[in-house]
Design an enzyme around this catalytic site. Sequence first.
Site, PDB file in Angstrom:
ATOM      1  N   THR A   1       0.812  -1.224   0.000  1.00 24.23           N
ATOM      2  CA  THR A   1       0.000   0.000   0.000  1.00 24.23           C
ATOM      3  C   THR A   1       0.844   1.272   0.000  1.00 24.23           C
ATOM      4  O   THR A   1       0.504   2.261  -0.644  1.00 24.23           O
ATOM      5  CB  THR A   1      -0.909   0.012   1.256  1.00 24.23           C
ATOM      6  OG1 THR A   1      -1.732  -1.145   1.204  1.00 24.23           O
ATOM      7  CG2 THR A   1      -1.766   1.245   1.327  1.00 24.23           C
TER       8      THR A   1
ATOM      9  N   ASP B   1       2.378  -7.075  -4.123  1.00 24.99           N
ATOM     10  CA  ASP B   1       1.599  -7.072  -2.891  1.00 24.99           C
ATOM     11  C   ASP B   1       2.293  -8.064  -1.961  1.00 24.99           C
ATOM     12  O   ASP B   1       2.734  -9.128  -2.401  1.00 24.99           O
ATOM     13  CB  ASP B   1       0.178  -7.559  -3.209  1.00 24.99           C
ATOM     14  CG  ASP B   1      -0.759  -7.394  -2.027  1.00 24.99           C
ATOM     15  OD1 ASP B   1      -1.668  -6.563  -2.111  1.00 24.99           O
ATOM     16  OD2 ASP B   1      -0.583  -8.119  -1.027  1.00 24.99           O
TER      17      ASP B   1
ATOM     18  N   SER C   1       1.280 -10.111  -0.001  1.00 23.97           N
ATOM     19  CA  SER C   1       0.641 -11.444   0.079  1.00 23.97           C
ATOM     20  C   SER C   1       1.347 -12.429  -0.847  1.00 23.97           C
ATOM     21  O   SER C   1       1.208 -13.637  -0.690  1.00 23.97           O
ATOM     22  CB  SER C   1      -0.830 -11.363  -0.320  1.00 23.97           C
ATOM     23  OG  SER C   1      -1.468 -10.418   0.475  1.00 23.97           O
TER      24      SER C   1
ATOM     25  N   CYS D   1      -2.151 -17.569  20.982  1.00 20.25           N
ATOM     26  CA  CYS D   1      -2.342 -16.274  21.655  1.00 20.25           C
ATOM     27  C   CYS D   1      -1.230 -15.310  21.226  1.00 20.25           C
ATOM     28  O   CYS D   1      -0.104 -15.732  20.962  1.00 20.25           O
ATOM     29  CB  CYS D   1      -2.267 -16.443  23.162  1.00 20.25           C
ATOM     30  SG  CYS D   1      -3.523 -17.553  23.775  1.00 20.25           S
TER      31      CYS D   1
HETATM   32  N1  ASP Z   1      -2.045  -5.997   0.742  1.00 20.86           N
HETATM   33  C1  ASP Z   1      -1.087  -4.987   1.089  1.00 20.86           C
HETATM   34  C2  ASP Z   1       0.264  -5.671   1.214  1.00 20.86           C
HETATM   35  O1  ASP Z   1       0.547  -6.259   2.210  1.00 20.86           O
HETATM   36  C3  ASP Z   1      -1.486  -4.313   2.337  1.00 20.86           C
HETATM   37  C4  ASP Z   1      -0.541  -3.248   2.837  1.00 20.86           C
HETATM   38  O2  ASP Z   1       0.467  -2.920   2.280  1.00 20.86           O
HETATM   39  O3  ASP Z   1      -0.837  -2.696   3.893  1.00 20.86           O
HETATM   40  O4  ASP Z   1       1.039  -5.608   0.290  1.00 20.86           O
END
Ligand code: ASP
Length: 378
Positions: A31, A74, A76, A311
């Site tokens: 982001t 990204d 992910s 946790c």
């Molecule tokens: N989906 C984005 C990522 O991790 C979210 C972010 O950057 O906050 O690349």
Amino acid sequence: MLLDQYNIIKLRTAADEDCKTSILVIYTGGTIGMDYDENGSLVPFDFEVLLEKVPELTRFKFWLTMLVPFEPIDSSNMGTEHWLSMAWLIEELYDEFDGFVILHGTDTMAYSASAMSFLLQKLAKPVILTGAQIPISAHRTDARENLIGALEIASMQESRQQKIIIEDGSEVIKEQNVALVPEVCIYFDNLLLRGNRSKKVQTLNFTAFESQNYPHLAEAGIFINYTKSAILPIPRGNLDFKSAMDDNVILWKIHPSMNPKYYLPMLENENLKGVVLESFGSGNIPTEKWIIDVLEKITKRGVIVVNVSQCAGGYVLQGHYETSHALTQIGIISGNDLTSESALTKLMYLFGNYDNRTEKEKIIELLQTPLCGEMTLF
Ligand code: ASP
């Protein structure tokens, strides 16, 4: 992501001719580096115009170089290959820069920070990961504060008396400038956290990261207050870059009412080398026979299973309840207060660098040893 996959940008700062400090910023995606296009969709931001968005950068009194990938991702989509490439870049450019800032998506930042801490052992310079909840181009962005803070921390040095080994092999004491934070860290919303102790805890607030089992390394307010006693010491010897990881590892989250039909094929896969068992509370699992039986069967076969808690705070205490008693008996390793992110990437690092058939005891010994501040020994 090797060097020819990046655009190299040298930013104009207030560094003068005599300035000896240089910081490298490696952008990866996420982001932080987004901008809104004419349709209101988020698209990668043009880092060539970074100074327009963050003019404060021109006031830094050190040299600033940016590596901007042609294809940001990204977070992910991050994995072992990206972690190895980032660590490789840092090792390649280690002598040219005094500190490193990695701009990274928040979603898997804690995994990347953990992985990098195992790949860059004996690190004597700061590697600070940061990102943003709101893109750098938006008015209310948190990217600006996060980037500026991360840069300031990456450039912080102090003069200390250090033991230096000279050519003939003898040691002399010399006054030297050393990094204040020689660790892989996450800096986010005014908190500096040890990378391999961090977790993403928020999707909406700016305070996206916490390290609940370890003190903050620093907090930024009017001043940046460092908790020096919590920061790793400058290591002896050179950076020890590890160039391999092995992803034959799974993260198995325990939940009520587990159906063996889905889990047995996964656990019985013959290529599996390691399991991070994410248990309840202080290390407990259901006492159902099939669970104990399969864990016993795979540990006998040589699979290494490490028990960490679901946790966010506290630690595993195997045997405290009847529901974890059997785990020690069948050879499950207690992960103490390791985060799942750290346990998973530590296993990937260990299997990448040691042979699980001939060096199993060594892997278990290292798993139970803090290598770069990732766990507490009780
Ligand atoms: N989906 C984005 C990522 O991790 C979210 C972010 O950057 O906050 O690349």
